[in-house]
Design a protein around this motif. Structure first.
Motif, mmCIF file in Angstrom:
data_model
loop_
_atom_site.group_PDB
_atom_site.id
_atom_site.type_symbol
_atom_site.label_atom_id
_atom_site.label_comp_id
_atom_site.label_asym_id
_atom_site.label_seq_id
_atom_site.Cartn_x
_atom_site.Cartn_y
_atom_site.Cartn_z
ATOM 1 N N UNK A 243 0.958 -1.571 0.164
ATOM 2 C CA UNK A 243 0.413 0.198 -0.280
ATOM 3 C C UNK A 243 0.743 1.111 -0.101
ATOM 4 N N UNK A 244 0.619 1.928 -0.464
ATOM 5 C CA UNK A 244 1.240 3.204 -0.884
ATOM 6 C C UNK A 244 1.100 4.873 0.001
ATOM 7 N N UNK A 245 1.758 4.735 0.661
ATOM 8 C CA UNK A 245 1.291 6.527 1.437
ATOM 9 C C UNK A 245 2.363 7.822 1.127
ATOM 10 N N UNK A 246 1.780 8.395 1.808
ATOM 11 C CA UNK A 246 1.711 10.041 0.733
ATOM 12 C C UNK A 246 3.280 10.568 1.189
ATOM 13 N N UNK A 247 3.688 11.385 0.301
ATOM 14 C CA UNK A 247 4.622 12.082 0.237
ATOM 15 C C UNK A 247 4.097 13.983 0.627
ATOM 16 N N UNK A 248 4.864 13.704 1.964
ATOM 17 C CA UNK A 248 4.458 14.846 2.645
ATOM 18 C C UNK A 248 3.944 16.367 2.142
ATOM 19 N N UNK A 249 5.261 16.209 1.083
ATOM 20 C CA UNK A 249 5.355 17.747 0.145
ATOM 21 C C UNK A 249 4.719 17.770 -0.244
ATOM 22 N N UNK A 250 3.323 16.381 -1.340
ATOM 23 C CA UNK A 250 2.470 17.011 -1.518
ATOM 24 C C UNK A 250 1.580 16.461 -1.234
ATOM 25 N N UNK A 251 1.134 16.380 -0.119
ATOM 26 C CA UNK A 251 -0.324 16.407 0.320
ATOM 27 C C UNK A 251 -1.302 17.237 -0.057
ATOM 28 N N UNK A 252 -1.078 18.178 0.171
ATOM 29 C CA UNK A 252 -1.732 19.464 -0.210
ATOM 30 C C UNK A 252 -2.500 19.744 -1.349
ATOM 31 N N UNK A 253 -2.671 18.449 -2.388
ATOM 32 C CA UNK A 253 -2.711 18.596 -3.459
ATOM 33 C C UNK A 253 -3.559 17.887 -3.995
ATOM 34 N N UNK A 254 -5.528 18.252 -3.928
ATOM 35 C CA UNK A 254 -5.709 17.397 -3.501
ATOM 36 C C UNK A 254 -6.115 16.149 -4.867
ATOM 37 N N UNK A 255 -5.689 16.890 -5.931
ATOM 38 C CA UNK A 255 -5.591 15.461 -7.081
ATOM 39 C C UNK A 255 -4.839 14.269 -6.380
ATOM 40 N N UNK B 162 -5.590 4.389 -5.542
ATOM 41 C CA UNK B 162 -4.574 3.059 -6.168
ATOM 42 C C UNK B 162 -4.442 1.919 -4.998
ATOM 43 N N UNK B 163 -4.311 3.249 -3.742
ATOM 44 C CA UNK B 163 -4.756 1.999 -2.563
ATOM 45 C C UNK B 163 -6.306 1.286 -2.643
ATOM 46 N N UNK B 164 -7.126 1.868 -3.327
ATOM 47 C CA UNK B 164 -8.685 1.140 -3.139
ATOM 48 C C UNK B 164 -8.228 0.033 -4.269
#
Length: 579
Positions: free
Chosen positions: A429-441, A449-451
């Protein structure tokens, strides 16, 4: 006719705060306001009183929380206390009447070479079903029992018993204690025989009180012994979880009122995990009289009184006893265990009544359907600043949306055999890149992808006989006991790849009526039938106990959905370990 004191003057060094049964002419539990000065005990040390605890028993949510409690501080600063269950029951020759209940002890007829040879007569505990598994079989497997150290044995007064047997045991090399009373030792498991209290209307001849109330008094009787048993342990706080430990505060107040030095500096606090009907220890008014400490002499006085005889004759026994319990009657004019710590919070002895989340705290105060019996008094405590919702302090800093998640099968790639014989690598399962986490898309893409990854794991295309790998992709580890009912059709992966929104509904927990697993299934079925939503799936999971009557009903509901073409391929139940 007067009935003597049941309760307390707590903290003799401050203005008296009395709890007693007064005359029949003006019956009530009386109390003057007071402020308690807590002066003793180590504020960093805690004693927890719980109805269950892993690894000994895990039947409900209290066990999960107890497991968390164990990690709050070091073992040197925390003690866990639970009842001794599943004891030795001796029947008469007919096999019907119970003649004795005791702790289990190593038998004397062990063969030579047995690992417990030489420990004959020593106490042990097992959570195995003694009606299905013999002691001999249990003692062959160290994973099925735990030896105990007997710390103290004595008697206490309880109802019509002048000398009820109580015993304290310690699990060697731990900070865990078990308290024996006949009432809980007769229960095969936590909550057995009715669960959170006895019947509201027990047999008229019974003056046994409630099992957990008896355990609570016994626990308080042993508190000083427990403290002395642990090196440098003098807890400033005793945390009581749910209705099973609700009478601990009362018995600590009694000890405090009697001037016992050990109890002058102890703060009891109460945690309500579930404060709805069925969970708050509803009981009969007569049982409550016993639970609060009516003596044998008082009970005999009641039984011989004209007033009680007339009440029985007129079918008004409950009303007779409620006259003595006015200050602890709940909002429905009923009698329950959780009103006891609420009462002591109002009077200043219990400094805080908490529940397990801020959201639940708010809901309890606003929604009259959640805890109708307690809502009135919880509002009073909240206005006094004595009722709070706690954010779970055990949020593991290592668990983050920005780090690999959880168990090995969730954060590592796993090669698994498919039903067609080929092999496939299932991604982590993927986890989020904190630097990109404000990008809703970006967030939506990772979630999609996790779903897809989850739906693939539950697609029914992988071979369960590839045991370790299959267990790893379903439950996260290669040794989980889990059985999958149903599957997610690959068409839902295709929908996601096309950009369609697929609703994923989930429900995790113990598979029984208390956790409403049957209601979740019924609700999903009703939702689909009513809305016709073709883009919704339900994934559920948790242990299902075949020994409970809930099992057959829930299994039939699972099978019904998986046999219905409308639901087949969009419903999964993971029976067993389901993280």
């Amino acid at each position: 006719m007067k009935i003597g004191a049941v309760g307390v003057d707590y903290s003799p060094r401050v203005k008296a705060s009395k709890v007693h049964m007064n005359s029949l002419e003006s019956p009530a539990i009386h109390s003057n306001s007071t402020v308690i000065s807590f002066k003793g005990g180590n504020k960093n040390q805690v004693m927890h009183v719980v109805a269950e605890m892993p690894p000994y028993f895990k039947k409900g949510g209290v066990a999960t929380v107890a497991n968390d409690y164990k990690t709050l501080t070091s073992d040197a600063n925390t003690v866990m206390v639970m009842p001794y269950y599943n004891g030795k029951i001796t029947y008469d020759k007919s096999g019907e009447m119970v003649t004795a209940i005791d702790v289990l002890r190593v038998p004397s007829n062990l063969p030579e070479g047995h690992p417990l040879k030489g420990q004959e007569g020593k106490p042990f505990f097992t959570n195995q079903d003694l009606d299905r598994v013999s002691i001999e079989e249990i003692l062959k497997n160290p994973k099925k029992y735990v030896m105990l150290e007997e710390v103290e044995s004595k008697t206490m007064q309880w109802g019509l018993e002048d000398a009820a047997s109580i015993k304290l045991f310690k699990v060697p090399n731990t900070n865990h204690f078990m308290v024996y009373t006949e009432a809980t030792a007769s229960m095969k498991a936590p909550y057995a025989g009715g669960g959170y209290a006895t019947s509201k209307h027990p047999m008229a001849a019974s003056w046994g009180g409630d099992p957990y109330a008896k355990f609570d008094k016994a626990t308080v009787e042993f508190m000083e012994t427990i403290s002395h048993k642990m090196p440098n342990f003098d807890p400033g706080t005793v945390v009581c979880s749910d209705s099973h430990a609700a009478y601990v505060t009362h018995w600590m107040a009694v000890k405090n009122a009697n001037g016992e030095e050990f109890f002058q500096g102890k703060k009891p606090t109460q945690v309500g995990h579930n404060l709805g009907g069925g969970y708050i220890g509803e009981t009969s008014p007569r049982n409550m009289i016993v639970n609060l400490g009516a003596t044998k002499e008082q009970i005999e006085k009641i039984l011989s009184s004209k007033e009680y005889f007339n009440a029985l004759k007129d079918g008004k026994e409950d009303e007779f006893f409620k006259k003595f319990l006015t200050p602890i009657l709940d909002g429905n004019k009923g009698v329950n265990a959780m009103e006891i710590p609420i009462y002591y919070a109002k009077k200043g002895f219990l400094p805080m009544f908490t529940t397990v989340s801020e959201g639940y705290h708010k809901t309890l105060l606003e929604n009259e359907n959640i805890a109708p019996a307690l809502m009135r008094d919880l509002k009073i405590l909240d206005e006094m600043g004595l009722f709070k919702g706690l954010t779970n302090p055990l949020n593991d800093p290592n668990v983050s949306a920005f780090k690999p998640q959880g168990l090995p099968g969730f954060k590592e790639e796993t090669e698994v055999r498919m039903l067609n014989g080929s092999k496939k690598v299932v991604k982590a399962f993927e986890y989020f890149d904190e630097a990109k986490a404000k990008d809703l898309k970006y967030v939506r893409e990772v979630k999609k992808r996790n779903k897809i990854n989850l739906f693939d794991r539950l697609s029914g295309l992988y071979d369960p006989s590839d045991t370790k790998a299959y267990s790893k992709i379903i439950a996260g580890k290669d040794d989980a006991k889990v059985e999958v009912f149903g599957h997610i059709d690959k068409s839902y992966i295709e929908k996601l790849n096309k950009g369609e929104d697929v609703k994923l509904m989930v429900s995790w927990g113990r598979g029984d009526f208390q956790k409403a697993m049957d209601t979740v299934i019924d609700s999903f079925e009703k939702y689909i039938n009513k809305t016709g939503d073709k883009n919704a799936v339900l994934v559920m999971g948790g242990p299902l106990d075949p020994a409970t009557p809930d099992y057959d009903i829930i299994m039939k509901k699972i099978q019904k959905l998986n046999n219905d073409a409308k639901f087949r391929g969009r419903f999964v139940y993971l029976k067993g370990f389901a993280p």
